[in-house]
Design a protein around this motif. Structure first.
Motif, short mmCIF file in Angstrom:
data_model
loop_
_atom_site.label_atom_id
_atom_site.label_comp_id
_atom_site.label_asym_id
_atom_site.label_seq_id
_atom_site.Cartn_x
_atom_site.Cartn_y
_atom_site.Cartn_z
N GLU A 139 0.12 -62.19 -8.09
CA GLU A 139 -0.25 -63.45 -7.33
C GLU A 139 -0.05 -63.15 -6.14
OE1 GLU A 139 0.88 -66.35 -11.06
OE2 GLU A 139 2.23 -66.17 -9.47
N ASP B 91 -2.79 -63.36 -2.82
CA ASP B 91 -2.33 -64.22 -1.48
C ASP B 91 -2.28 -63.48 -0.19
OD1 ASP B 91 -2.46 -66.31 -3.19
OD2 ASP B 91 -0.43 -66.87 -3.06
N THR C 139 -2.06 -64.18 -19.67
CA THR C 139 -2.60 -64.71 -18.36
C THR C 139 -3.16 -65.86 -18.63
OG1 THR C 139 -4.12 -63.33 -18.19
CG2 THR C 139 -2.67 -62.85 -16.76
N ILE D 245 -3.16 -69.51 -14.62
CA ILE D 245 -2.70 -69.14 -13.38
C ILE D 245 -3.08 -70.15 -12.52
CG2 ILE D 245 -2.62 -67.23 -11.71
CD1 ILE D 245 -3.98 -65.65 -14.53
N VAL E 3 -5.08 -62.21 -13.38
CA VAL E 3 -4.49 -62.84 -12.01
C VAL E 3 -5.48 -62.87 -10.76
CG1 VAL E 3 -2.74 -63.01 -10.26
CG2 VAL E 3 -2.06 -62.83 -12.69
N ARG F 269 -7.85 -65.73 -8.99
CA ARG F 269 -7.88 -65.97 -7.75
C ARG F 269 -9.07 -65.67 -6.88
NH1 ARG F 269 -2.02 -67.25 -5.93
NH2 ARG F 269 -1.24 -67.99 -8.04
N ARG G 88 2.66 -60.43 -13.27
CA ARG G 88 2.07 -61.72 -12.92
C ARG G 88 2.34 -62.21 -11.38
NH1 ARG G 88 2.84 -66.00 -16.84
NH2 ARG G 88 4.66 -66.21 -15.72
N THR G 89 3.71 -62.38 -11.37
CA THR G 89 4.15 -62.71 -10.08
C THR G 89 3.69 -61.96 -8.83
OG1 THR G 89 6.00 -63.76 -11.34
CG2 THR G 89 6.17 -63.67 -8.91
#
Ligand SMILES: NC(=O)c1ccc[n+]([C@@H]2O[C@H](COP(=O)([O-])OP(=O)(O)OC[C@H]3O[C@@H](n4cnc5c(N)ncnc54)[C@H](O)[C@@H]3O)[C@@H](O)[C@H]2O)c1
Ligand SMILES: O=C(O)C[C@H](O)C(=O)O
Length: 313
Positions: free
Chosen positions: A103, A107, A308, A313, A131, A135, A99-100
């Motif tokens: 993310e 980005d 999630t 998130i 995720v 986003r 998950r991290t």
């Protein structure tokens, strides 16, 4: 000109995978990221006299730099199994890691092609997808669970019983997912073999498959690169069936039903999944195995999705 980031580059898979990709003449930049030991691995690999540039990225504050501008991200970060564990037993630790990392991908390199190796693949791919969806950068054509090892193994295991065949030339479709009964090689007469368990047992607590997995991941990455460069390439992977709804009709009819993700042969293109390759008809035995796989897969996928959602998130 292809830039690749490896997340988890100092691990049992990450190190030989970094070596193999340093030897790939199509890779121009190799960004190695890990929470430990990566400066040493990168220094070592960087002395190999191929033309690509290697850089080291240690710790989370350098994750953005590892991802910026890359075309392909391969993720072998996470803990491996010990004897007696299932891949699903890794969920509690590896779900958060993936998950991290997803993310950060959203980005810093939202259009990269992403290959997830970390287990349980049946759940970590849906986690990464959720995720990216949250986003607003999800493209089902660009997210892959790396299941190449299942196909590599299937062809090698056939050679064990037919020593005259060239294992590297055999193309055995393996469908479903990447765990226990969800791995369905379409070899109706074959005795089942649980390749991952064999390695975990043989390593007796020292980890799971690393060298054969590095080979399989290097093959996967090379296939993605060759497709980016315009070649016609088919590679197996655990993908969203939404990546090619038309191609997926055949797979759904074989027993995948309404599942969102399934391991299938994928024709790769510049944008990732170009087409899901139809699987020829299956025997009643194989159809039954796909039914068993699908029931388990549904649970694994839902587990990843709800992880999630709970995490907001
Ligand atoms: N898809 C497949 O076919 C397949 C095959 C073999 C292994 N695996 C899986 O691959 C994963 C890695 O296996 P391994 O043998 O290389 O394990 P390993 O423990 O040797 O290496 C994992 C690496 O990940 C790093 N890491 C942990 N958390 C991280 C984070 N948040 N960010 C970046 N790096 C992080 C660790 O520091 C370590 O260097 C396991 O989950 C294993 O089950 C999948
Ligand atoms: O079996 C494992 O835990 C690692 C990997 O999924 C494999 O198939 O070798």
């Amino acid at each position: 000109m292809v830039s690749v980031a490896i997340l988890g580059a100092a691990g049992g898979i990450g190190q030989p995978l970094s070596l193999l990709l340093k030897m790939n003449p199509h890779v121009t930049r190799l960004n190695l990221y890990d929470l430990v030991n990566v400066p040493g691995v990168a220094a070592d690999i960087s002395h190999i006299n191929t033309n690509s540039t290697v850089s080291s990225h240690l710790d989370k504050q350098n994750l953005g730099a590892a991802l910026t501008g890359v075309d392909i991200v391969i993720i072998p970060a996470g803990v491996p199994r010990k004897p007696g564990m299932t891949r699903d037993d890794l969920f509690n630790i590896n779900a958060g890691i993936v998950r991290t990392l997803a993310e950060a991908i959203a980005d810093y390199c939202p259009t990269a092609i992403v290959g997830v190796i970390s287990n349980p693949v049946n759940s970590t791919v849906p986690i990464a997808a959720e995720v990216l969806k949250a986003r607003g950068v999800y493209n089902p054509k660009r997210l892959f669970g790396v299941t190449s090892l299942d196909v590599v193994r299937a062809s090698r295991f056939v050679r064990d019983i037919r020593p005259t065949v060239d294992a590297s030339a055999l193309r055995i479709p393996v469908v479903g997912g990447h765990s226990g009964t969800t791995i369905v090689p379409l070899l109706s007469l074959a005795e089942p073999r649980f390749g991952g368990d064999e390695v975990v047992q043989a390593k007796a607590g020292a980890g799971s498959a690393t060298l054969s997995m590095a080979y399989a991941a290097a093959r996967f990455t090379d296939s993605v690169i060759r497709a980016i460069n315009g070649e016609d390439v088919v590679e197996p992977a655990f993908v969203s069936l939404d990546a090619d709804p038309h191609g997926a009709e055949n797979i759904r009819a074989l027993g995948a039903g309404s599942l969102e993700y399934f391991a299938v042969p994928v024709q790769l293109g510049k944008e990732g999944v170009q087409r899901i390759v139809p699987v020829p008809s299956v025997t009643p035995f194989e159809r039954k195995a796909i039914g068993v796989a699908s029931a388990e897969l549904q649970k694994n996928i839902s587990k990843g999705v709800s992880f999630t959602q709970k995490a907001k998130i």
